[in-house]
Design an enzyme around this catalytic site. Structure first.
Site, mmCIF file in Angstrom:
data_model
loop_
_atom_site.group_PDB
_atom_site.id
_atom_site.type_symbol
_atom_site.label_atom_id
_atom_site.label_comp_id
_atom_site.label_asym_id
_atom_site.label_seq_id
_atom_site.Cartn_x
_atom_site.Cartn_y
_atom_site.Cartn_z
ATOM 1 N N PHE A 1 -0.447 4.965 -5.719
ATOM 2 C CA PHE A 1 -0.440 4.327 -4.403
ATOM 3 C C PHE A 1 -0.510 2.823 -4.597
ATOM 4 O O PHE A 1 -1.404 2.329 -5.280
ATOM 5 C CB PHE A 1 -1.613 4.795 -3.523
ATOM 6 C CG PHE A 1 -1.518 4.249 -2.127
ATOM 7 C CD1 PHE A 1 -0.695 4.859 -1.189
ATOM 8 C CD2 PHE A 1 -2.195 3.103 -1.754
ATOM 9 C CE1 PHE A 1 -0.560 4.334 0.102
ATOM 10 C CE2 PHE A 1 -2.076 2.568 -0.473
ATOM 11 C CZ PHE A 1 -1.258 3.193 0.456
ATOM 12 N N ASP B 1 -2.396 -2.320 -11.346
ATOM 13 C CA ASP B 1 -2.865 -2.354 -9.966
ATOM 14 C C ASP B 1 -4.353 -2.005 -9.975
ATOM 15 O O ASP B 1 -4.724 -0.833 -10.097
ATOM 16 C CB ASP B 1 -2.055 -1.364 -9.122
ATOM 17 C CG ASP B 1 -2.528 -1.315 -7.669
ATOM 18 O OD1 ASP B 1 -3.654 -1.761 -7.385
ATOM 19 O OD2 ASP B 1 -1.766 -0.798 -6.823
ATOM 20 N N LYS C 1 -9.457 -5.186 -1.967
ATOM 21 C CA LYS C 1 -10.607 -4.356 -1.567
ATOM 22 C C LYS C 1 -11.977 -4.996 -1.847
ATOM 23 O O LYS C 1 -12.431 -5.818 -1.072
ATOM 24 C CB LYS C 1 -10.486 -2.987 -2.242
ATOM 25 C CG LYS C 1 -9.331 -2.151 -1.658
ATOM 26 C CD LYS C 1 -9.396 -0.730 -2.111
ATOM 27 C CE LYS C 1 -8.250 0.128 -1.652
ATOM 28 N NZ LYS C 1 -8.439 0.742 -0.349
HETATM 29 N N1 PLP Z 1 -3.130 -0.312 -4.536
HETATM 30 C C1 PLP Z 1 -4.098 0.606 -4.622
HETATM 31 C C2 PLP Z 1 -4.430 1.185 -5.963
HETATM 32 C C3 PLP Z 1 -4.790 1.013 -3.486
HETATM 33 O O1 PLP Z 1 -5.758 1.940 -3.579
HETATM 34 C C4 PLP Z 1 -4.447 0.443 -2.246
HETATM 35 C C5 PLP Z 1 -5.127 0.879 -0.996
HETATM 36 O O2 PLP Z 1 -5.696 1.923 -0.917
HETATM 37 C C6 PLP Z 1 -3.418 -0.515 -2.195
HETATM 38 C C7 PLP Z 1 -2.804 -0.871 -3.361
HETATM 39 C C8 PLP Z 1 -3.024 -1.159 -0.902
HETATM 40 O O3 PLP Z 1 -4.014 -2.046 -0.493
HETATM 41 P P1 PLP Z 1 -4.029 -2.607 1.025
HETATM 42 O O4 PLP Z 1 -4.290 -1.448 1.894
HETATM 43 O O5 PLP Z 1 -5.134 -3.623 1.015
HETATM 44 O O6 PLP Z 1 -2.703 -3.218 1.273
#
Ligand code: PLP
Length: 394
Positions: free
Chosen positions: A134, A221, A250
């Site tokens: 994700f 990520d 986050k």
């Molecule tokens: N990358 C990862 C690993 C995530 O867990 C998330 C959100 O859950 C995102 C990217 C996307 O982040 P945002 O919701 O702040 O755009």
């Protein structure tokens, strides 16, 4: 459930919301509009790592708000420079781009990968991404995401991505043989939304080896895994490997919207004035909050605390759930914990709320816990006891 009835007809229905609304929070606890208290083992999906209303963050926010919220990236922003210095000192990276979310941090990373490829004369720069990953909800990040539900209806997706199974180095090695367009690999060090999937210990080291051989960027990520969550500031710091690009969000703001894309070496020099930007990105307000968060994580040794609490909780789960046939697996890294059940357990979210506990279920059958790094031992025990009761009640 508490049954808070909020008139939200004018909100776009992008979420199936649980009928509870919270009024205030303190540490590991939230209180709803009816005065009921909940132990928060989710922290707004790995955001409020220091717990709710953390005094140092509140102080930094109020001090900064009284002085200056926003200027523009047209000018110097000392608070942004201060935060970038802190993050680079911790991570070993050289430069940071600030946006407002995880998706934006990943967009910046993907743009860096394309610049890297285009500079080498590659016409269709391609990024390797993994199944069940994700990365966000913008067009590029949903294309990178390994979940059809996130993509469905938003076609055409972007070009320039190739997907492999997570934790499968051989699949990447094969692509390395056959696809001259690849410029980067983007992976989560632990898959969060995918169900707290933890790869083999040498996964990142092997990816680093392939990236070095091929001149690809290793991009991690750490939107969910960063900021102490897995027991080190960034999860890659447990692998002995340095990425070229790392993204986070986050837990960096503890609730204040901020995302960061960090890069090292040549990758850090690809963005030039005019290449990329964000009006709010790294403004004095969010950077003051994030500086307080980073300082608190470091000074209060919260990475170490997350590692220790995570081990304690895992051990207690394993003892308490031993022999339970509904349990398929118990795993975790730091305070990213999963109890995978054999069957669907989405009903447990509501039952937990009735019991005054906030948890998440991902992939239908995986209980995901992302509690605050600042929890006491007693609170951690209460999370374990609450979740065990829910599972035993099934
Ligand atoms: N990358 C990862 C690993 C995530 O867990 C998330 C959100 O859950 C995102 C990217 C996307 O982040 P945002 O919701 O702040 O755009």
């Amino acid at each position: 459930m508490s049954g808070a009835t909020i008139q939200n007809d004018h909100i776009m229905q992008t979420y199936g919301r649980i009928p509870v609304a919270f009024e205030r929070g303190s540490g590991a606890y939230l209180e709803d509009t009816n005065g009921k208290r909940y132990l928060d083992a989710l922290t707004g999906l790995a955001v409020v790592g220091l717990g709710h209303a953390h005094p140092r963050v509140t102080q930094a926010i109020t001090d900064q708000a009284a002085k200056l919220l926003h200027t523009s990236n047209l000018y110097e922003v000392p608070r942004q420079a201060e935060l970038a210095n802190k993050l680079c000192a911790i991570s070993g990276m050289d430069r940071v781009f600030f946006g407002n979310s995880g998706a934006e941090a990943n967009e910046a990373a993907l743009k860096i990968a394309r610049l890297h490829g285009n500079n080498k004369g590659i016409k269709t720069p391609t990024v390797i991404v993994t199944s069940e990953s994700f990365h966000g909800r913008t067009m590029a990040t949903l294309t990178a995401t390994g979940n059809r539900k996130v993509q469905a209806g938003f076609e055409p997706l972007l070009k320039g991505f190739v997907r492999v199974p997570y934790n499968d180095v051989e699949a990447i090695a094969q692509i390395a043989e056959n696809n001259p367009d690849v410029v980067a690999v983007l992976v989560e060090p632990v898959q969060g939304e995918g169900g707290i999937k933890i790869p083999s210990d040498d996964y990142l080291a092997k990816l680093r080896g392939i990236c070095d051989d091929k001149g690809w960027l290793l991009m991690l990520d750490e939107v969910q895994t960063g900021n102490g969550r897995t027991g080190t500031y960034f999860a890659y710091q447990q692998s002995g490997v340095m990425p070229d690009v790392v993204t986070t969000a986050k837990g960096l703001g503890n609730g204040v919207p901020i995302g960061a894309c960090l890069a090292r070496g040549d990758a850090a020099e690809l963005m030039k004035p005019g290449s990329h930007g964000s009006t709010y990105g790294g403004n004095p307000f969010v950077c003051a909050a994030a500086c307080a968060v980073v300082d608190t994580i470091v000074e209060e040794k919260l990475c170490e605390r997350a590692a220790k609490l995570g081990e304690q909780m895992l051990a207690r789960f394993k003892t308490a759930l031993k022999g339970n046939n509904n349990v398929a697996d118990i795993r975790g890294k730091g305070l990213m914990l999963a109890i995978e059940l054999t069957d669907d357990c989405t009903d447990l979210v509501g039952k937990a709320i009735d019991a005054g506990l906030l948890i998440n279920v991902t992939q239908g059958n995986i209980i995901r816990l992302l509690p605050p790094l600042t929890m006491t031992d007693t609170e951690a025990d209460a999370v374990v006891d609450g979740v065990v009761d829910l599972i035993n009640g099934k």
